[in-house]
Scaffold this motif. Structure first.
Motif, mmCIF file in Angstrom:
data_model
loop_
_atom_site.group_PDB
_atom_site.id
_atom_site.type_symbol
_atom_site.label_atom_id
_atom_site.label_comp_id
_atom_site.label_asym_id
_atom_site.label_seq_id
_atom_site.Cartn_x
_atom_site.Cartn_y
_atom_site.Cartn_z
ATOM 1 N N LEU A 130 46.568 76.957 15.266
ATOM 2 C CA LEU A 130 47.433 77.524 14.220
ATOM 3 C C LEU A 130 47.165 79.018 14.052
ATOM 4 N N SER A 180 48.957 77.732 21.964
ATOM 5 C CA SER A 180 49.521 77.969 20.640
ATOM 6 C C SER A 180 50.649 76.987 20.360
ATOM 7 N N PHE A 181 50.927 76.779 19.088
ATOM 8 C CA PHE A 181 52.064 75.968 18.689
ATOM 9 C C PHE A 181 53.356 76.696 19.039
ATOM 10 N N PHE A 234 48.977 80.555 16.774
ATOM 11 C CA PHE A 234 50.404 80.505 16.440
ATOM 12 C C PHE A 234 50.772 81.735 15.602
ATOM 13 N N ALA A 243 48.399 78.832 9.170
ATOM 14 C CA ALA A 243 49.579 79.392 9.839
ATOM 15 C C ALA A 243 50.115 80.639 9.151
ATOM 16 N N TYR A 269 55.349 73.159 15.433
ATOM 17 C CA TYR A 269 54.834 73.447 14.093
ATOM 18 C C TYR A 269 55.709 72.766 13.036
ATOM 19 N N ASP A 270 57.022 72.863 13.210
ATOM 20 C CA ASP A 270 57.947 72.245 12.250
ATOM 21 C C ASP A 270 57.733 70.730 12.172
#
Length: 342
Positions: free
Chosen positions: A289, A130-131, A292, A175, A136-137
Motif C-alpha cells: 500500500l 504495488s496495488f 501504491f 494508502a 485497491y478498490d
C-alpha cells in the motif's frame, strides 16, 4: 589454546542458537536506546531464523566452515521457490553483521567471515510490487462491510469487530499517507492533529508527525494528507485514545497492536476479497500500500519526485531505483497517444 585465552576469545565456541540469542539481545538494546527501529529488530529476528535452520541450532559456530555458507542461496530456494535474490542478499548481509559483532565480542576467531559466494540480484528485481487502482478498490470494497459480517454467535464478537474495523482503517491510512507499516503501528494520538477543513467533496485532513525512532531511516518528518476523519473514527470505537495511546492499540489493553494480529486479520480479509473477486491479486502485502501511494504520485506526475521522496521519508535514488519502472508503461501510453507517422 593459550594464545586464544590471551586474546580473550572463548575457548569453547558457542552454538548458533546462543549466538543468535545474544545478538538479538544486543539489537533489542539498540532499539531501546533509540539507535535502531523496531522494524530492524523484527527483520533481524526473521532473517536469523533462516540462518538457524540452515546451520542447525546446536552447531558450534567455530566448527561451521566459512565456505559452508555458499550453499545458503540454494537452501533458501529449495525452501521457497519464489524467493527473490534481494531477500537472500538481505539475509546474508544480516548474518555477516551478526558474525562481525561476534568477532568484536571475541565469541569467534577474528579471521572468521561467512562466505556466501555470489548472489546475483537481477536488475529489474528491485521493482516494487504495488496495488493497481482496481485491486485497491476491491480490497477497500470488501473491507468496508467486513466487520458488519462478524458471526453473531462468536465468543469474542466485540473484539473481532474491533480488529476487523481496525484493519480497514489501517489500509486506508497506509494508502493515503504512504506510511511504512511500522511507522503507522507505532503512531500515537499525540502526534496526530486533525484539521477541521472538510468540504462536501473531501474529508478532514490531518497532520502527522512520524518520529525518528519509529522511522526506518531514523529521520523525523511531518506530513499532511486527507482522511483525518479516520483518526476521529478510531476514537469512537477504540477504548484507548489518550495522547500517549497508540492509534492502533490492542482491543483490551493500552498497548500497540501486535504485528501478528495485524497480518492475521489482513490475511483473513484477503481471503474474503478473493471469494468475492476471484481475480484479486492476493500476493500483495500491507507494505504494497505504501508502494501504491508512491506509484500513484509518480504516475500522476503533479508533484516533483524529490518532494514525493521527502513526504515518504525515503531518498530520491531509492524512488528512482525501485519505482521508476512503473512509469515506463505510462510513458509508452502517452507516446502512443501522440499521432505521429514515420
Amino acid at each position: 589454546a593459550r594464545t586464544k585465552q590471551r586474546s580473550g576469545e572463548k575457548l569453547f565456541s558457542m552454538t548458533a542458537k546462543e549466538l543468535r540469542s545474544k545478538y538479538l539481545e544486543y539489537i533489542k538494546a539498540e532499539v531501546d536506546s533509540g539507535q535502531l527501529s523496531e522494524g530492524r529488530l523484527s527483520n533481524v529476528k526473521t532473517f536469523t531464523k533462516h540462518y538457524l535452520k540452515f546451520v542447525g541450532e546446536d552447531s558450534k559456530i567455530q566448527n561451521i566452515s566459512a565456505e559452508y555458507f555458499e550453499g545458503y542461496r540454494a537452501f533458501r530456494q529449495s525452501e521457497l521457490a519464489t524467493i527473490t535474490m534481494t531477500v537472500v542478499q538481505n539475509e546474508s548481509i544480516t548474518v555477516k553483521q551478526m558474525y562481525k559483532w561476534a568477532v568484536k565480542k571475541k565469541l569467534i576467531s577474528s579471521t572468521y567471515v561467512p562466505d556466501f559466494g555470489r548472489i546475483n540480484v537481477p536488475k529489474n528485481e528491485t521493482r516494487r510490487e504495488s496495488f493497481t487502482v482496481i485491486n485497491y478498490d476491491k480490497l477497500v470494497n470488501v473491507a468496508k462491510k467486513w466487520w458488519q459480517r462478524t458471526p453473531k454467535g462468536s465468543a469474542n464478537r466485540d473484539e473481532e469487530i474491533y480488529y476487523r474495523r481496525s484493519i480497514r482503517d489501517f489500509i486506508l491510512l497506509m494508502a493515503n499517507f504512504g506510511f511504512r507499516t511500522g511507522e503507522l503501528l507505532q503512531l500515537k494520538f499525540g502526534n496526530v492533529k486533525v484539521h477541521d477543513d472538510a468540504t462536501e467533496h473531501s474529508s478532514e485532513s490531518a497532520t502527522v508527525k512520524v518520529l525518528a525512532e519509529t522511522s526506518k531511516v531514523r529521520k523525523e518528518r511531518t506530513v499532511r494528507s486527507r482522511r483525518g476523519d479516520i483518526f476521529n473514527r478510531r476514537k469512537t470505537y477504540s477504548r484507548f485514545f489518550g495522547e500517549n495511546s497508540f492509534v492502533f492499540s490492542m482491543y483490551g489493553e493500552d498497548k500497540m497492536m501486535t504485528t501478528t494480529l495485524l497480518y492475521d486479520y489482513f490475511t483473513d480479509l484477503k481471503k474474503e476479497v478473493k471469494k468475492k473477486f476471484p481475480d484479486y491479486d492476493d500476493s500483495l502485502s500491507l507494505y504494497s500500500l505504501r508502494h501504491f501511494w508512491i506509484t500513484l504520485q509518480l504516475i500522476h506526475g503533479k508533484v516533483d519526485i524529490h518532494k514525493v521522496a521527502r513526504f515518504a521519508g525515503t531518498s530520491y535514488t531509492q524512488i528512482v531505483n525501485h519505482y521508476d519502472g512503473m512509469k515506463d508503461a505510462e510513458v509508452s501510453n502517452q507516446l502512443m497517444a501522440v499521432k505521429l507517422r514515420f
